[in-house]
Design a protein around this motif. Sequence first.
Motif, mmCIF file in Angstrom:
data_model
loop_
_atom_site.group_PDB
_atom_site.id
_atom_site.type_symbol
_atom_site.label_atom_id
_atom_site.label_comp_id
_atom_site.label_asym_id
_atom_site.label_seq_id
_atom_site.Cartn_x
_atom_site.Cartn_y
_atom_site.Cartn_z
ATOM 1 N N SER A 55 -5.755 1.262 -6.486
ATOM 2 C CA SER A 55 -5.886 0.606 -5.732
ATOM 3 C C SER A 55 -4.717 -0.632 -5.679
ATOM 4 C CB SER A 55 -7.187 0.619 -4.643
ATOM 5 O OG SER A 55 -7.771 -0.386 -5.891
ATOM 6 N N ASP A 111 -13.623 -1.037 2.380
ATOM 7 C CA ASP A 111 -12.236 -0.180 1.664
ATOM 8 C C ASP A 111 -12.277 -1.440 0.018
ATOM 9 O OD1 ASP A 111 -11.670 -3.813 1.518
ATOM 10 O OD2 ASP A 111 -11.686 -3.334 3.889
ATOM 11 N N ASP A 133 0.664 -1.297 -0.157
ATOM 12 C CA ASP A 133 -0.134 0.178 0.398
ATOM 13 C C ASP A 133 1.357 1.208 -0.415
ATOM 14 O OD1 ASP A 133 -2.958 -1.354 -0.374
ATOM 15 O OD2 ASP A 133 -2.596 -1.150 1.798
ATOM 16 N N SER A 154 -7.886 6.350 5.950
ATOM 17 C CA SER A 154 -6.316 5.532 6.339
ATOM 18 C C SER A 154 -5.401 5.089 4.924
ATOM 19 C CB SER A 154 -5.578 4.592 7.386
ATOM 20 O OG SER A 154 -4.580 3.479 7.136
ATOM 21 N N SER A 155 -4.526 4.968 4.811
ATOM 22 C CA SER A 155 -4.235 4.194 3.453
ATOM 23 C C SER A 155 -4.031 3.446 2.873
ATOM 24 C CB SER A 155 -2.308 5.272 2.579
ATOM 25 O OG SER A 155 -2.434 6.529 2.544
ATOM 26 N N TRP A 156 -4.041 2.928 4.737
ATOM 27 C CA TRP A 156 -3.703 0.976 4.523
ATOM 28 C C TRP A 156 -5.018 0.565 5.017
ATOM 29 C CZ3 TRP A 156 0.846 3.574 7.758
ATOM 30 C CH2 TRP A 156 1.057 4.010 7.279
ATOM 31 N N LYS A 157 -5.432 -0.801 3.993
ATOM 32 C CA LYS A 157 -6.014 -1.621 4.612
ATOM 33 C C LYS A 157 -6.035 -2.438 6.289
ATOM 34 C CE LYS A 157 -6.295 -4.097 1.427
ATOM 35 N NZ LYS A 157 -5.889 -4.063 -0.033
ATOM 36 N N THR A 164 -10.556 3.651 3.669
ATOM 37 C CA THR A 164 -9.392 3.471 3.018
ATOM 38 C C THR A 164 -9.143 4.524 2.131
ATOM 39 O OG1 THR A 164 -9.641 2.166 1.394
ATOM 40 C CG2 THR A 164 -8.482 1.054 3.014
#
Length: 724
Positions: free
Chosen positions: A523, A637, A500, A613-616, A664
Amino acid sequence: MLQTNNGTDIAILNMQTSKALQELDHRSTVRYNVYVATAEWATKIRSFTTLGQSVCLDIDIYFFGSRSNSTDVGRILSDTGLFLQPPDFLDSTIPYDNPHEISFASISNSDSKMSVPIPEFSSMSDPSVDIINTVLGNLDHMGNLVNLDVDMTAITTVLKPHQREALDFIADRESPHMSERFSLFKQCVDSRNRKYTHSYEHSVAGCRKPQKPPEDFGGIIADEMGLGKTLTMISAIATTLDRARRFSDEDFCRGKEVGAIKRTRATLVICPATRHVAPRLLKCTKYHGTSKATKTEILDSDIVLTTYATLIADSSRNSILHDIHWFRIIIDEAHSIRHQQTKQFRAVVALSAKYRWCLTGTPIQNVLNDLGALVRFLRVPQLDGLSDFYRHVAGPVEKRNAAGFQRLRELLQCICLRRTKDLLKLAEPDSRIELVQLTEEERNEYCRIGEGHRQAIDRAIERRNLTDASSGLFRAISRLRAFCNSGLCVKPEEADTTKDESLSLLEQDDQAVCSYCSCDVSSIGDQESASSGVILPCSHLLCQECVCRTEEIHKTRIRCVVCGSICSSLRDEQQQLPISDGASSKLRSYSSKLEALLHNVMHHRAEKCIVFSSWKKSIKLAASYLTAHNIPVCVVDGSMTLPERRSQILRFQQDPTIPALLMTLGTGAVGLNLTVANRVHILEPQWNPSVEKQAIGRVIRLGQEKKVIIVRYIVEHTVEQVCV
């Protein structure tokens, strides 16, 4: 080779240039300075650091020396096929003498007013960006547009005044008798300001025509997010039905539209857009998914909806969409076609239409040629060739040529409408930073992780393996950033967010494209989205379509279509941490950042909030943390199907007992209206601020009646403070 003072090879120089420089060095006849545009330098270095691939830099070399050596210098350069050009920058204190420039005593050359750039200039930003932003900020055409009074029977939503003004702009840009205010061709005048009867000059390209050519090709609606661009275009469709029907009744297309077979009254919309339309008054047809409409159904429609992915897939076979001459084409999120070498761009540009419109809040995302892609799609006269836009606009702007900025201004004034959210008179969001302190135990673990990576980097440097050292530094930053979110809740090996984070870095460098087909990737691991992809262990980023091209070996290993490397199966990467009511059992310990998030959500439980957030993995962990403390949440997400996402968002919007939606940034940046919430939590600083801005824009938009609060979480004395 170009070497540092200690003899380290760092670059390969052009051989032709090297030969000339060596000859001049032997004679000691000149000194020279070399300049690289700071924006290009920053972009290429990030690309090299991220991908480990070689890059090519354009450089400007300025020669200085005695006038008595001018002839010899000119001869040495010309013998190697090099010829000095007029400088883009000229210090007024230094006389200019070019041995390759023919001059006449009766004609004086005008000197440039710009100074030589200072070599020590350390800013990594492009100075032209501010000027471009200024140009974009003056495209509201205030005073030139009226609130167009049209029949709105087919539209269920009442239009705002600025949307009616946009309809006036659209009507003018689609009129065969376009007013002078939006025309690129201006009537020529003589020295006494008298107009020529039969002479029109293109204000950007400079060419002249005896008659004013038609310019009713469409344009760009670049209003900031939240001003209702989609509703405006649907209103334009609804108010031009009669004109569209007359268009479809005309004969087959002629001239440039050779590929078109049958005209249709339909507008092809490459985006979902039906919620503002009154039932049965506009006939809408979908051309995507498993059950696509037939050509007969399309020709009998007012609006045809499709997606970029469907368009690309359709173009590779007997394409129905490319076999029709559309009345109008509208592309939403038009910056998606900014990469002109991609299948996505080629598939969109190949479509045939009378009018073309681009909807995007960011017509220029990274470089000016982003706008050039839209200009080619619109088929702006004299600027729609492969290199026309760069030659007349982008190139001169890059060289800080005043004429280039003037041409950019002239072009955008004619084809682009842009208004800001100031029109909505929304309250300014209250944005603040929440500084988080690590506990002693967390600090010790943070330092342990950092020290382990430092030793690995040192070992790579000792082996003189700069690639391993660079990638090791990247892994260290990624791991430390992940720890700032997870704290002690997750074991180190379970908190890996490298893939990510890799995509985030690539997006910042405008390099988030498939290594095989060059389409945009937005993504990672989202099997429901054609714009999602996978980063293989060999570091190649592939889109979903190209992942399917990979050769599978014994169903456990695959071969990369780019480099041929054999990698492990991708199935393990698609496994996600489940969320359940018993999630508390999965929490091993404590996270200071998640504790701060929990405190803020509980303290304002009566107000709905969105956590980005950028991250799952961070989203899943935050959901577990809140659920363990009896706070119900909804989660969205990239690993979820589209029906699952819609269900979660609808539940969040309608259920007053659910205070938080966690999602996300990739899924929250496009295509959502989330004005039911008025508090936004950004879990970590972003490499690409524009993605964060897009996500926040889903809350601060038309329909938002509350003051919006934005909270950004930063862990003190960590790598996160470096990222801010």
